[in-house]
Design a protein around this motif. Structure first.
Motif, PDB file in Angstrom:
ATOM      1  N   GLU A 164      32.279 -86.999 -36.029  1.00  0.00           N
ATOM      2  CA  GLU A 164      33.474 -86.678 -35.245  1.00  0.00           C
ATOM      3  C   GLU A 164      33.376 -87.243 -33.833  1.00  0.00           C
ATOM      4  O   GLU A 164      34.343 -87.804 -33.315  1.00  0.00           O
ATOM      5  CB  GLU A 164      33.692 -85.171 -35.223  1.00  0.00           C
ATOM      6  CG  GLU A 164      34.066 -84.620 -36.593  1.00  0.00           C
ATOM      7  CD  GLU A 164      33.975 -83.111 -36.688  1.00  0.00           C
ATOM      8  OE1 GLU A 164      33.825 -82.427 -35.640  1.00  0.00           O
ATOM      9  OE2 GLU A 164      34.061 -82.598 -37.822  1.00  0.00           O
ATOM     10  N   ALA A 165      32.206 -87.130 -33.205  1.00  0.00           N
ATOM     11  CA  ALA A 165      32.017 -87.671 -31.855  1.00  0.00           C
ATOM     12  C   ALA A 165      32.098 -89.194 -31.863  1.00  0.00           C
ATOM     13  O   ALA A 165      32.718 -89.798 -30.972  1.00  0.00           O
ATOM     14  CB  ALA A 165      30.675 -87.204 -31.294  1.00  0.00           C
ATOM     15  N   TRP A 166      31.485 -89.818 -32.849  1.00  0.00           N
ATOM     16  CA  TRP A 166      31.543 -91.288 -32.968  1.00  0.00           C
ATOM     17  C   TRP A 166      32.976 -91.747 -33.171  1.00  0.00           C
ATOM     18  O   TRP A 166      33.431 -92.692 -32.531  1.00  0.00           O
ATOM     19  CB  TRP A 166      30.643 -91.714 -34.134  1.00  0.00           C
ATOM     20  CG  TRP A 166      30.823 -93.110 -34.608  1.00  0.00           C
ATOM     21  CD1 TRP A 166      30.347 -94.251 -34.011  1.00  0.00           C
ATOM     22  CD2 TRP A 166      31.523 -93.539 -35.780  1.00  0.00           C
ATOM     23  NE1 TRP A 166      30.700 -95.351 -34.751  1.00  0.00           N
ATOM     24  CE2 TRP A 166      31.428 -94.944 -35.847  1.00  0.00           C
ATOM     25  CE3 TRP A 166      32.206 -92.876 -36.776  1.00  0.00           C
ATOM     26  CZ2 TRP A 166      32.003 -95.675 -36.866  1.00  0.00           C
ATOM     27  CZ3 TRP A 166      32.773 -93.614 -37.796  1.00  0.00           C
ATOM     28  CH2 TRP A 166      32.672 -94.991 -37.835  1.00  0.00           C
ATOM     29  N   PHE A 167      33.717 -91.057 -34.056  1.00  0.00           N
ATOM     30  CA  PHE A 167      35.103 -91.425 -34.311  1.00  0.00           C
ATOM     31  C   PHE A 167      35.948 -91.240 -33.048  1.00  0.00           C
ATOM     32  O   PHE A 167      36.821 -92.065 -32.766  1.00  0.00           O
ATOM     33  CB  PHE A 167      35.660 -90.590 -35.469  1.00  0.00           C
ATOM     34  CG  PHE A 167      36.991 -91.050 -35.945  1.00  0.00           C
ATOM     35  CD1 PHE A 167      37.104 -92.198 -36.717  1.00  0.00           C
ATOM     36  CD2 PHE A 167      38.151 -90.362 -35.614  1.00  0.00           C
ATOM     37  CE1 PHE A 167      38.342 -92.640 -37.159  1.00  0.00           C
ATOM     38  CE2 PHE A 167      39.388 -90.791 -36.050  1.00  0.00           C
ATOM     39  CZ  PHE A 167      39.486 -91.933 -36.826  1.00  0.00           C
ATOM     40  N   ALA A 168      35.676 -90.217 -32.280  1.00  0.00           N
ATOM     41  CA  ALA A 168      36.391 -90.010 -31.008  1.00  0.00           C
ATOM     42  C   ALA A 168      36.091 -91.151 -30.036  1.00  0.00           C
ATOM     43  O   ALA A 168      36.987 -91.621 -29.325  1.00  0.00           O
ATOM     44  CB  ALA A 168      36.005 -88.670 -30.402  1.00  0.00           C
ATOM     45  N   ARG A 169      34.854 -91.613 -30.008  1.00  0.00           N
ATOM     46  CA  ARG A 169      34.511 -92.758 -29.140  1.00  0.00           C
ATOM     47  C   ARG A 169      35.260 -94.005 -29.584  1.00  0.00           C
ATOM     48  O   ARG A 169      35.771 -94.764 -28.756  1.00  0.00           O
ATOM     49  CB  ARG A 169      33.008 -93.018 -29.138  1.00  0.00           C
ATOM     50  CG  ARG A 169      32.231 -92.031 -28.303  1.00  0.00           C
ATOM     51  CD  ARG A 169      30.772 -92.435 -28.143  1.00  0.00           C
ATOM     52  NE  ARG A 169      30.002 -92.307 -29.363  1.00  0.00           N
ATOM     53  CZ  ARG A 169      29.476 -91.173 -29.810  1.00  0.00           C
ATOM     54  NH1 ARG A 169      29.639 -90.052 -29.143  1.00  0.00           N
ATOM     55  NH2 ARG A 169      28.768 -91.162 -30.926  1.00  0.00           N
ATOM     56  N   LEU A 170      35.336 -94.231 -30.887  1.00  0.00           N
ATOM     57  CA  LEU A 170      36.106 -95.376 -31.380  1.00  0.00           C
ATOM     58  C   LEU A 170      37.562 -95.241 -30.960  1.00  0.00           C
ATOM     59  O   LEU A 170      38.211 -96.220 -30.589  1.00  0.00           O
ATOM     60  CB  LEU A 170      36.020 -95.474 -32.906  1.00  0.00           C
ATOM     61  CG  LEU A 170      34.679 -95.826 -33.519  1.00  0.00           C
ATOM     62  CD1 LEU A 170      34.804 -95.909 -35.034  1.00  0.00           C
ATOM     63  CD2 LEU A 170      34.114 -97.118 -32.954  1.00  0.00           C
TER      64      LEU A 170
END
Length: 67
Positions: free
Chosen positions: A46-52
């Protein structure tokens, strides 16, 4: 869960920097994140997807409505 474990100590798939490897995985994860289904909690994903999602090209070309 494989992706979750892969992102445990990394900001992006290959480390602390965004790379071309994040693009196809982001493309594959986007529908899964946007379809209104019950999902297991995967905080690293979820954090990685938010960064993307903070990247303008990702917003424009990948994170588009599923219609």
């Amino acid at each position: 869960e494989v992706l979750e474990r892969s992102l445990e100590k990394k900001t992006y798939l290959c480390g602390d920097a965004f790379t071309v490897g994040d693009i196809p995985m982001g493309w594959e994860v986007q529908p899964w994140m946007r379809v209104p289904i019950e999902r297991p909690k995967l905080p690293n994903v979820e954090a990685w997807f938010a960064r993307l999602g903070q990247r303008a090209p990702f917003k424009k070309y990948v994170d588009v409505p599923l219609t």
